[in-house]
Design an enzyme around this catalytic site. Structure first.
Site, PDB file in Angstrom:
ATOM      1  N   SER A  27       0.782  -1.243   0.000  1.00  0.00           N
ATOM      2  CA  SER A  27       0.000   0.000   0.000  1.00  0.00           C
ATOM      3  C   SER A  27       0.813   1.292   0.000  1.00  0.00           C
ATOM      4  CB  SER A  27      -0.959   0.017   1.200  1.00  0.00           C
ATOM      5  OG  SER A  27      -2.092  -0.766   0.923  1.00  0.00           O
ATOM      6  N   LYS A  54       0.234   3.899  -2.678  1.00  0.00           N
ATOM      7  CA  LYS A  54      -0.758   4.972  -2.606  1.00  0.00           C
ATOM      8  C   LYS A  54      -0.121   6.350  -2.456  1.00  0.00           C
ATOM      9  CE  LYS A  54      -4.298   1.836  -0.993  1.00  0.00           C
ATOM     10  NZ  LYS A  54      -4.466   0.857   0.067  1.00  0.00           N
ATOM     11  N   SER A  85      -6.126   3.882   4.011  1.00  0.00           N
ATOM     12  CA  SER A  85      -5.636   2.929   3.008  1.00  0.00           C
ATOM     13  C   SER A  85      -6.770   2.308   2.193  1.00  0.00           C
ATOM     14  CB  SER A  85      -4.809   1.829   3.677  1.00  0.00           C
ATOM     15  OG  SER A  85      -3.865   1.299   2.772  1.00  0.00           O
TER      16      SER A  85
END
Length: 385
Positions: free
Chosen positions: A60, A63, A115
């Site tokens: 993640s 991102k 997230s």
């Protein structure tokens, strides 16, 4: 007498080389994650690296790249209609509903702070129309605009893909670029956010434990993003500032949940205790071989505070910074202030005329002398005859 000579030699050696000795005693942090990097955000110099150029799956922390891409290529006030495809994504979400209308700015916050994978897809579809177009444009942006060379992202959220990879170095560079943006910086450090969604009304809390302040630290934690999928292990990106030094730490791939946080603090300790950022101000002038050069911008570099630093400028105007071991740690191109030498056409013709006139005079003199010699020789021969 011998002892005295030895003592004097020791004293001379100590005063000549104290900085080099101190620099060699610095212990680098012990990092168990498979890859890690510590970068000075201002200069971009690498302070510490471990497998920093090895390709790995980021999870993640992808991102971070999606967020700065959306900020720089979208309009934050845009109202985004969430697609059904976005709501069916796996993993962590902010529970978006098909047809729900959410501002682009709110989606970016939901993606970074909580997230949200669904928010990431809604962002990608809004910016580029489809995930296919997003993947193509996103990677062009990363490679051509930010300038990373070992990154390819298949999606906006970081779920595992065979061709979804980056390096610790590239993630630090992407974060360095993102931190230059004021909007990104303000989102990156959010601890809590009141989320008022169509089907989810709650307070979302940042998943990054250093951003939340769970570990007391004497430097300011200015932002961060964590990540995890089984194939990548735990990944972490964190930014911090203390005095004039801004640092970016990236750790990638460990199976221990708390390890990235401990290693990040160890990296920050190493950086803040041993390094500083130096600036040669814009407009600074240097002279080499009677030619003058100037710094067109601030020249920023990172140095070990225990080390002795020197610089050299070559005749082409390249300023190089060296550490105590004579290793180059930075280099900059300076602008020449010396005007190119141009000759006035009239002056040049005058010089040519003078040169030609001088040569003509010399040629006539030689011919004259030669003629006199010939005449004298002929007269002498006649007398003998």
């Amino acid at each position: 007498m011998i002892k005295r000579k030895f003592f004097m030699t020791f004293i001379v050696f100590f005063f000549l080389f104290p900085l080099q000795i101190a620099a060699e005693t610095i212990e680098e942090p012990d990092v168990s994650s498979e890859a890690a990097i510590l970068m000075d955000a201002k200069s971009g110099q690498v302070i510490y690296g471990k497998n920093e150029f090895v390709r790995m799956n980021p999870a993640s922390i992808t991102k971070i790249a999606t967020a700065i891409y959306a900020i720089e290529n979208g309009v934050l006030s845009d109202q985004v209609v969430v697609s059904e495809q976005a709501t069916k994504v796996e993993g962590t979400t902010v529970y978006l509903e098909p047809g729900e209308i959410v501002s682009l700015e709110k989606l970016i916050i939901g993606m970074v702070v909580n997230s949200g994978n669904d928010a990431a897809i809604a962002i990608a579809e809004h910016i580029d129309g489809s995930l296919t177009n997003f993947e193509k444009n996103f990677n062009v942006y990363l490679q051509d605009y930010i300038g990373v060379s070992s990154t390819h992202f298949e999606n906006p959220h970081g779920l595992y893909g065979e061709n979804h990879y980056t390096t610790a170095y590239d993630m630090a560079r992407i974060t360095q670029h993102a931190m230059e943006n004021e909007i990104f910086r303000s989102i990156f450090k959010i601890q809590e956010y009141e989320w008022d969604g169509e089907s989810w009304d709650t307070t979302i809390v940042n998943h990054h434990r250093l951003v939340l302040g769970e570990f007391p630290y004497d430097a300011e934690i200015t932002g961060g993003k964590n990540g995890f999928v089984s194939q990548s292990g735990f990944t972490l990106v964190t930014t911090a500032t203390k005095g004039d030094l801004d640092l970016i730490a990236v750790t990638m791939k460990t199976n221990l949940k708390n390890e990235p946080y401990a290693e990040t603090l160890s990296l920050f300790d190493y950086g803040f205790n041993n390094f500083k950022t130096e600036v040669i101000p814009k407009g600074s002038k240097f002279t080499v071989d009677n030619e003058e050069f100037v710094a067109e911008d601030d020249l920023i570099y990172t140095v070990n505070i225990h080390d002795k630093v020197s610089n050299k400028i070559n005749p082409s105007g390249v300023l190089s910074i060296y550490n105590g071991e004579n290793e180059q740690i930075a280099s900059f191109n300076l602008k020449s202030l010396s005007a190119p030498v141009t000759k006035n056409i009239t002056d040049e013709n005058e010089e040519n005329w003078q040169a030609n006139g001088f040569l003509g005079t010399m040629e006539l003199a030689i011919l004259g002398v030669s003629a006199i010699i010939v005449v004298l020789v002929i007269q002498k021969l006649r007398k003998r005859a």
